[in-house]
Design a protein around this motif. Structure first.
Motif, PDB file in Angstrom:
ATOM      1  N   GLN A 179      66.751  88.725  34.555  1.00  0.00           N
ATOM      2  CA  GLN A 179      68.049  88.867  33.904  1.00  0.00           C
ATOM      3  C   GLN A 179      69.141  88.121  34.663  1.00  0.00           C
ATOM      4  O   GLN A 179      70.024  87.500  34.058  1.00  0.00           O
ATOM      5  N   PHE A 180      69.084  88.168  35.988  1.00  0.00           N
ATOM      6  CA  PHE A 180      70.068  87.435  36.794  1.00  0.00           C
ATOM      7  C   PHE A 180      69.972  85.936  36.518  1.00  0.00           C
ATOM      8  O   PHE A 180      70.989  85.257  36.312  1.00  0.00           O
ATOM      9  N   LEU A 182      68.743  84.408  33.865  1.00  0.00           N
ATOM     10  CA  LEU A 182      69.165  84.116  32.497  1.00  0.00           C
ATOM     11  C   LEU A 182      70.686  84.171  32.380  1.00  0.00           C
ATOM     12  O   LEU A 182      71.312  83.324  31.725  1.00  0.00           O
ATOM     13  N   ASP A 183      71.307  85.145  33.030  1.00  0.00           N
ATOM     14  CA  ASP A 183      72.765  85.245  32.990  1.00  0.00           C
ATOM     15  C   ASP A 183      73.425  84.028  33.632  1.00  0.00           C
ATOM     16  O   ASP A 183      74.435  83.513  33.136  1.00  0.00           O
ATOM     17  N   MET A 184      72.874  83.558  34.747  1.00  0.00           N
ATOM     18  CA  MET A 184      73.455  82.378  35.398  1.00  0.00           C
ATOM     19  C   MET A 184      73.284  81.125  34.543  1.00  0.00           C
ATOM     20  O   MET A 184      74.207  80.313  34.419  1.00  0.00           O
ATOM     21  N   GLN A 185      72.117  80.961  33.942  1.00  0.00           N
ATOM     22  CA  GLN A 185      71.863  79.740  33.167  1.00  0.00           C
ATOM     23  C   GLN A 185      72.700  79.703  31.893  1.00  0.00           C
ATOM     24  O   GLN A 185      73.151  78.632  31.478  1.00  0.00           O
ATOM     25  N   THR A 186      72.908  80.857  31.281  1.00  0.00           N
ATOM     26  CA  THR A 186      73.706  80.885  30.053  1.00  0.00           C
ATOM     27  C   THR A 186      75.203  80.928  30.344  1.00  0.00           C
ATOM     28  O   THR A 186      75.999  80.429  29.551  1.00  0.00           O
ATOM     29  N   GLY A 187      75.579  81.492  31.486  1.00  0.00           N
ATOM     30  CA  GLY A 187      76.988  81.607  31.820  1.00  0.00           C
ATOM     31  C   GLY A 187      77.507  80.398  32.563  1.00  0.00           C
ATOM     32  O   GLY A 187      78.199  79.541  32.001  1.00  0.00           O
ATOM     33  N   SER A 188      77.136  80.279  33.814  1.00  0.00           N
ATOM     34  CA  SER A 188      77.671  79.216  34.663  1.00  0.00           C
ATOM     35  C   SER A 188      77.185  77.825  34.251  1.00  0.00           C
ATOM     36  O   SER A 188      77.899  76.837  34.429  1.00  0.00           O
ATOM     37  N   GLU A 193      71.006  80.606  25.239  1.00  0.00           N
ATOM     38  CA  GLU A 193      69.881  81.527  25.287  1.00  0.00           C
ATOM     39  C   GLU A 193      69.086  81.455  23.987  1.00  0.00           C
ATOM     40  O   GLU A 193      69.649  81.476  22.891  1.00  0.00           O
ATOM     41  N   TYR A 415      72.056  94.755  39.018  1.00  0.00           N
ATOM     42  CA  TYR A 415      70.930  94.909  38.086  1.00  0.00           C
ATOM     43  C   TYR A 415      69.955  96.009  38.528  1.00  0.00           C
ATOM     44  O   TYR A 415      68.977  96.264  37.835  1.00  0.00           O
TER      45      TYR A 415
END
Length: 426
Positions: A179-180, A182-188, A193, A415
């Motif tokens: 989850q960490f 995925l959050d970094m790749q979609t956010g920063s 996604e 998380y």
């Protein structure tokens, strides 16, 4: 897939590229196949044209009362009608044979890729972080992991070798890592996604280069579907058979999926532990872009993967692979290797490749440059951002403590539901 026109016009350059891959020259053999196919194709077209011409001439001969000419033309048309299906069958078989030959040849290395036959010639380009100094002998994750919930024995009893069950706190840490990432790749890092299919047809696996050469590395169902070895297959093929507007490029996609590999070519390698499994999870990164955008996209993908390792505080190095060590579809590849204290070495945790138009030709994926009528093939890139299981191993080993516990990296704490460390069961 290689451009046959490039091989026709640049046979020496094609063979030189193959030589860098450790392969024998093929341009002469391919050229002969191509010439035979083109000659047959020409014969088909000429026969069709002559049949149409003769058919029209029959009416004209009959109109002027020239029965002999009309009969001769009828006989010629009859012969052509018999011969044409044979020629068309031959042309199709020759075209398929040529395509199959081209499909089995790996991509040519980019000019800047270093020479070399195998991993010993790879070039270290960058190193980040200092391995943690431990006041005890570091243990292998396979030895201390079971007390933390990494269950190899129960998984082997139900599935066999190279499977594992993650339980309790270990499963939570594994989920947190995915989850960490995925959050970094979609956010920063601005990747979209995506939740793609895990089962795909022959065309998809062919499109990214796993078929036909690497079928034994995959799992196939009784319905004829393939379990994806990586989400690269599903994500990249989302643009197959399409003509994209230049304005929508680059398209960046990411997915956290299970992956399935038979590991047919890895007998005896990493038989212990969680590094090489038949089933694992990975956050995949894919970029679809114009040729002009590809170099920047490659660097962006590298920074996106490296950012995960740096945020987790895991020492790593970036390696530029030599021509002899690259994957089948790649024109240029960087490997990120993470430090594993128990082995005292850096081990691969991500491969990030640019494939040029090699996959796009197999998928017939194109774009239309703004203001132009014609189309061009897109360029494709893919990489791991990251392999969740191998990252779990790296966290376990780099954050292990003398009492068998594992400290949770700070960025993962949100998380973990209040958990700050993994503690061994009594």
């Amino acid at each position: 897939m290689h451009d046959i026109r490039f091989i026709r016009e640049n046979p020496a350059a094609f063979d030189a590229g193959l030589a860098r891959r450790g392969l024998d020259p093929l341009s002469a053999e391919i050229g002969a196949q191509d010439a035979q196919w083109r000659a047959t194709s020409t014969a088909v077209q000429e026969s069709l044209a002559r049949r149409n011409e003769a058919s029209k001439a029959i009416g004209a001969a009959m109109a002027r009362g020239d029965a002999a000419t009309a009969d001769a033309l009828k006989a010629e048309v009859a012969t052509l009608k018999t011969r044409l299906p044979e020629l068309e069958t031959e042309e199709k078989a020759l075209a398929e044979a040529l395509q199959a030959r081209l499909a089995a040849i790996p991509n040519l290395p980019a000019p800047e890729v270093p020479e070399g036959p195998d991993e010993t010639a790879n070039v270290e380009q960058h190193k980040w972080g200092t391995p943690r100094s431990l006041n005890f002998a570091p243990q292998d994750h396979a030895d201390f992991g079971p007390a933390l919930g990494l269950d190899f024995e129960a998984a082997a009893a139900i599935s066999g070798a190279r499977f594992a069950a993650l339980r309790g706190q270990m499963a939570r840490l594994h989920r947190a890592l995915g989850q960490f990432m995925l959050d970094m790749q979609t956010g920063s890092n601005a990747y979209e996604e995506t939740n793609p299919p895990l089962l795909v047809r022959d065309e998809a696996v062919y499109g990214t280069g796993q078929l036909p050469k690497f079928a034994e590395d995959l799992f196939r169902t009784t319905t004829g579907h393939w379990l994806i070895p990586t989400a690269e297959v599903s994500l990249t093929n989302l643009v197959r058979e399409q003509i994209l507007a230049e304005a929508v490029l680059p398209i960046r996609m990411t997915a956290l999926t299970p992956c399935f590999r038979s590991e047919a070519g890895s007998a005896g390698r990493d038989t212990r532990g969680f590094i090489r499994q038949h089933q694992f999870e990975k956050v995949e990164l894919v970029s679809i872009c114009t040729p002009e955008q590809a170099a920047d996209e490659h660097e962006h993908m590298l920074q996106s993967a490296q950012g995960i390792l740096e945020a987790l505080g895991l020492p790593y190095r970036r390696m530029l692979l030599c021509a002899g060590d690259m994957g089948f579809s790649a024109a240029k590849t960087f490997d990120l290797e993470v430090w594993l204290p128990s082995q005292g070495v850096y081990r691969e945790i991500s491969s990030i490749s640019t494939c040029g138009d090699f996959q796009a030709r197999r998928m017939n994926a194109r774009f239309r440059p703004e203001g132009e009528k014609g189309t061009r093939f897109v360029h494709t890139l893919n990489g791991s951002g990251l392999a969740v299981g191998r990252t779990l191993v790296a966290v376990l080993e780099n954050y292990q403590n003398a009492d068998g516990s594992v400290t949770i990296p700070e960025v993962l704490l949100p998380y973990m539901g209040g958990m700050t460390e993994l503690t061994p069961k009594l």
